[in-house]
Design a protein around this motif. Structure first.
Motif: not given
Length: 147
Positions: A91-113
């Protein structure tokens, strides 16, 4: 002081702590639904393992990503709210593969911080464990007090 109080109260307090953490993670996940998003890139992705003589090995994905908000670069490490650990290496390896180095991702950020960011606007799988453990510890503490 009676032994049942010495044993029972710490169990209850630990249970309350687990419930507090679970509630906080769920609240942060809900709040993040209103956060803004930007594009990011994964810069590090690996599987960490933690061994203990007293318990089985646990596995946790460790992911880092870079993103920019208002021309200011940031680095994030949070996948979801809570501990993204797993007893299951697969299960943990699946997450690592989902977020492979160099992958483009959508990042959600707090607009206040903007440095407060997450990849998944949810509570980590561990949050369910926090709810369960909180309940178990409180019940065990109360039973100890009654005995």
């Amino acid at each position: 002081m009676p032994i049942n109080i010495i044993i029972g109260l710490p169990f209850i307090l630990l249970g309350i702590l687990f419930l507090f953490l679970a509630k906080r993670n769920a609240k942060r996940a809900e709040e993040s639904l209103a956060w803004l998003s930007t594009r990011g890139v994964i810069t590090s992705s690996m599987l960490a393992s933690f061994d203990s003589d007293d318990s089985p090995t646990t596995y946790q994905p460790k992911v880092e990503y870079e993103y920019t908000v208002a021309n200011q670069p940031y680095t994030g490490k949070r996948i979801a709210f809570g501990i993204a650990g797993s007893g299951s290496e697969a299960a943990a390896r699946k997450v690592v593969l989902q977020y492979a180095i160099g992958s483009a991702v959508e990042v959600f950020y707090n607009p206040a911080k903007p440095s407060d960011a997450v990849l998944e606007r949810s509570a980590a799988t561990s949050n369910k464990v926090f709810w369960i453990m909180g309940g178990v510890f409180i019940v065990a503490g109360l039973l100890t007090l009654l005995i």
